[in-house]
Design an enzyme around this catalytic site. Structure first.
Site, PDB file in Angstrom:
ATOM      1  N   ALA A 206      -7.056 -12.846  11.991  1.00  0.00           N
ATOM      2  CA  ALA A 206      -6.400 -13.951  12.682  1.00  0.00           C
ATOM      3  C   ALA A 206      -6.083 -13.608  14.132  1.00  0.00           C
ATOM      4  O   ALA A 206      -6.053 -12.438  14.521  1.00  0.00           O
ATOM      5  CB  ALA A 206      -5.117 -14.325  11.945  1.00  0.00           C
TER       6      ALA A 206
ATOM      7  N   SER B  87      -6.835  -7.633  -1.346  1.00  0.00           N
ATOM      8  CA  SER B  87      -6.393  -7.083  -0.058  1.00  0.00           C
ATOM      9  C   SER B  87      -6.860  -5.645   0.106  1.00  0.00           C
ATOM     10  O   SER B  87      -6.803  -4.857  -0.842  1.00  0.00           O
ATOM     11  CB  SER B  87      -4.869  -7.130   0.053  1.00  0.00           C
ATOM     12  OG  SER B  87      -4.399  -8.460   0.051  1.00  0.00           O
TER      13      SER B  87
ATOM     14  N   THR C  54      -7.672  -9.669   3.948  1.00  0.00           N
ATOM     15  CA  THR C  54      -8.163 -10.276   2.709  1.00  0.00           C
ATOM     16  C   THR C  54      -9.686 -10.265   2.692  1.00  0.00           C
ATOM     17  O   THR C  54     -10.325 -10.697   3.660  1.00  0.00           O
ATOM     18  CB  THR C  54      -7.666 -11.727   2.586  1.00  0.00           C
ATOM     19  OG1 THR C  54      -6.234 -11.730   2.577  1.00  0.00           O
ATOM     20  CG2 THR C  54      -8.175 -12.365   1.305  1.00  0.00           C
TER      21      THR C  54
ATOM     22  N   CYS D   3      -3.295  -5.125   6.707  1.00  0.00           N
ATOM     23  CA  CYS D   3      -3.645  -5.774   5.444  1.00  0.00           C
ATOM     24  C   CYS D   3      -4.584  -6.946   5.718  1.00  0.00           C
ATOM     25  O   CYS D   3      -4.215  -7.905   6.391  1.00  0.00           O
ATOM     26  CB  CYS D   3      -2.374  -6.265   4.752  1.00  0.00           C
ATOM     27  SG  CYS D   3      -2.683  -7.151   3.204  1.00  0.00           S
TER      28      CYS D   3
ATOM     29  N   HIS E 165       1.584  -4.742   7.519  1.00  0.00           N
ATOM     30  CA  HIS E 165       1.955  -5.656   8.595  1.00  0.00           C
ATOM     31  C   HIS E 165       2.365  -4.812   9.804  1.00  0.00           C
ATOM     32  O   HIS E 165       3.492  -4.307   9.880  1.00  0.00           O
ATOM     33  CB  HIS E 165       3.096  -6.572   8.154  1.00  0.00           C
ATOM     34  CG  HIS E 165       2.763  -7.372   6.941  1.00  0.00           C
ATOM     35  ND1 HIS E 165       3.710  -7.859   6.080  1.00  0.00           N
ATOM     36  CD2 HIS E 165       1.552  -7.743   6.418  1.00  0.00           C
ATOM     37  CE1 HIS E 165       3.122  -8.513   5.090  1.00  0.00           C
ATOM     38  NE2 HIS E 165       1.814  -8.444   5.273  1.00  0.00           N
TER      39      HIS E 165
ATOM     40  N   PHE F 157       0.839  -1.190   0.000  1.00  0.00           N
ATOM     41  CA  PHE F 157       0.000   0.000   0.000  1.00  0.00           C
ATOM     42  C   PHE F 157       0.881   1.250   0.000  1.00  0.00           C
ATOM     43  O   PHE F 157       2.110   1.152   0.066  1.00  0.00           O
ATOM     44  CB  PHE F 157      -0.921  -0.007   1.224  1.00  0.00           C
ATOM     45  CG  PHE F 157      -1.707  -1.283   1.364  1.00  0.00           C
ATOM     46  CD1 PHE F 157      -2.953  -1.413   0.779  1.00  0.00           C
ATOM     47  CD2 PHE F 157      -1.187  -2.358   2.069  1.00  0.00           C
ATOM     48  CE1 PHE F 157      -3.675  -2.594   0.887  1.00  0.00           C
ATOM     49  CE2 PHE F 157      -1.895  -3.553   2.179  1.00  0.00           C
ATOM     50  CZ  PHE F 157      -3.143  -3.670   1.580  1.00  0.00           C
TER      51      PHE F 157
ATOM     52  N   THR G 160       4.972  11.939   7.839  1.00  0.00           N
ATOM     53  CA  THR G 160       6.387  12.264   8.004  1.00  0.00           C
ATOM     54  C   THR G 160       6.673  12.564   9.468  1.00  0.00           C
ATOM     55  O   THR G 160       5.944  13.332  10.105  1.00  0.00           O
ATOM     56  CB  THR G 160       6.765  13.479   7.149  1.00  0.00           C
ATOM     57  OG1 THR G 160       6.513  13.172   5.774  1.00  0.00           O
ATOM     58  CG2 THR G 160       8.232  13.828   7.319  1.00  0.00           C
TER      59      THR G 160
END
Length: 212
Positions: A63, A40, A49, A47, A101, A2, A146
């Protein structure tokens, strides 16, 4: 992969738990365009699915590990979330490369007005801070931002009105949790160097002296 440029804010319709994991159903519109089951979508920097779709909504399985290292398990019906579809290689990268992640959960420490925007400070664990540098990039709830300053316990960013209007960071206040993902490039560099620079100097020593 992404970019951290949020496409829209969606809302939680339900979070159903089962055997320690969960199924998250969200309302959305723009991110559903061209989306099919198996694609995704980044939800607050995570992330996920797409496993089911309906009119104006999609569902994703979360999960056990994801619930452990992110704040998705704290979401309640009606809560707003940041949404972004996966990057197409033909698109401009307006932010930075975000894997979706999450490294850890941080917390808003302070928010104060600064010019026409805000300075927002965050507490972050050392596992994230080791890769955070002034003027570097970081993903906060999936938003590419930033880094303005870094200290021993956290960092701060400058938030412009556009970001406040289009993302969940606009209504985050002191004490709220956020998902943090540090710049992936720094992780790979450290791994390749084995924690040391080519001339043998410790990366930690360089960080302490402001060079890394």
């Amino acid at each position: 992969m992404f970019t951290g440029i949020i496409e829209e804010m969606g809302a939680v319709r339900s979070l159903q738990r089962s055997a320690g994991a969960a199924r998250l159903t969200l309302s959305a519109s723009k991110v559903l365009e061209g989306t099919v089951i198996g694609d995704s979508i980044c939800v607050n920097g995570v992330c996920l699915t797409v496993v089911a779709m309906g009119t104006g909504e999609f569902s994703a399985d979360v999960a056990v590990e994801t619930l452990r290292v992110t704040n998705l398990g704290d979401l309640t019906p009606g809560a707003k979330v940041n949404l972004e579809r996966a990057l197409q290689l033909s698109a401009r990268i307006g932010g930075h490369l975000v894997s979706g992640h999450v490294d850890a959960v941080g917390r808003v420490r302070e928010r104060r007005e600064e010019g026409n925007g805000w300075r927002v400070a965050f507490e972050a664990p050392g596992a994230v801070l080791r890769y955070v540098i002034r003027k570097g990039s970081i993903a906060i709830d999936g938003i590419s931002l930033t880094v303005a300053d870094v200290d021993a316990s956290g960092f701060s960013v400058a938030m412009i009105p556009h970001t406040a209007k289009l993302t969940t960071l606009g209504f985050k206040t002191a004490g709220d949790t956020v998902n943090l993902e540090s710049d992936i490039i720094g992780k790979y560099v450290e791994r390749l160097l084995g924690g040391r620079t080519p001339d043998g100097l410790s990366l930690e020593l360089l960080r302490k002296n402001g060079f890394a």
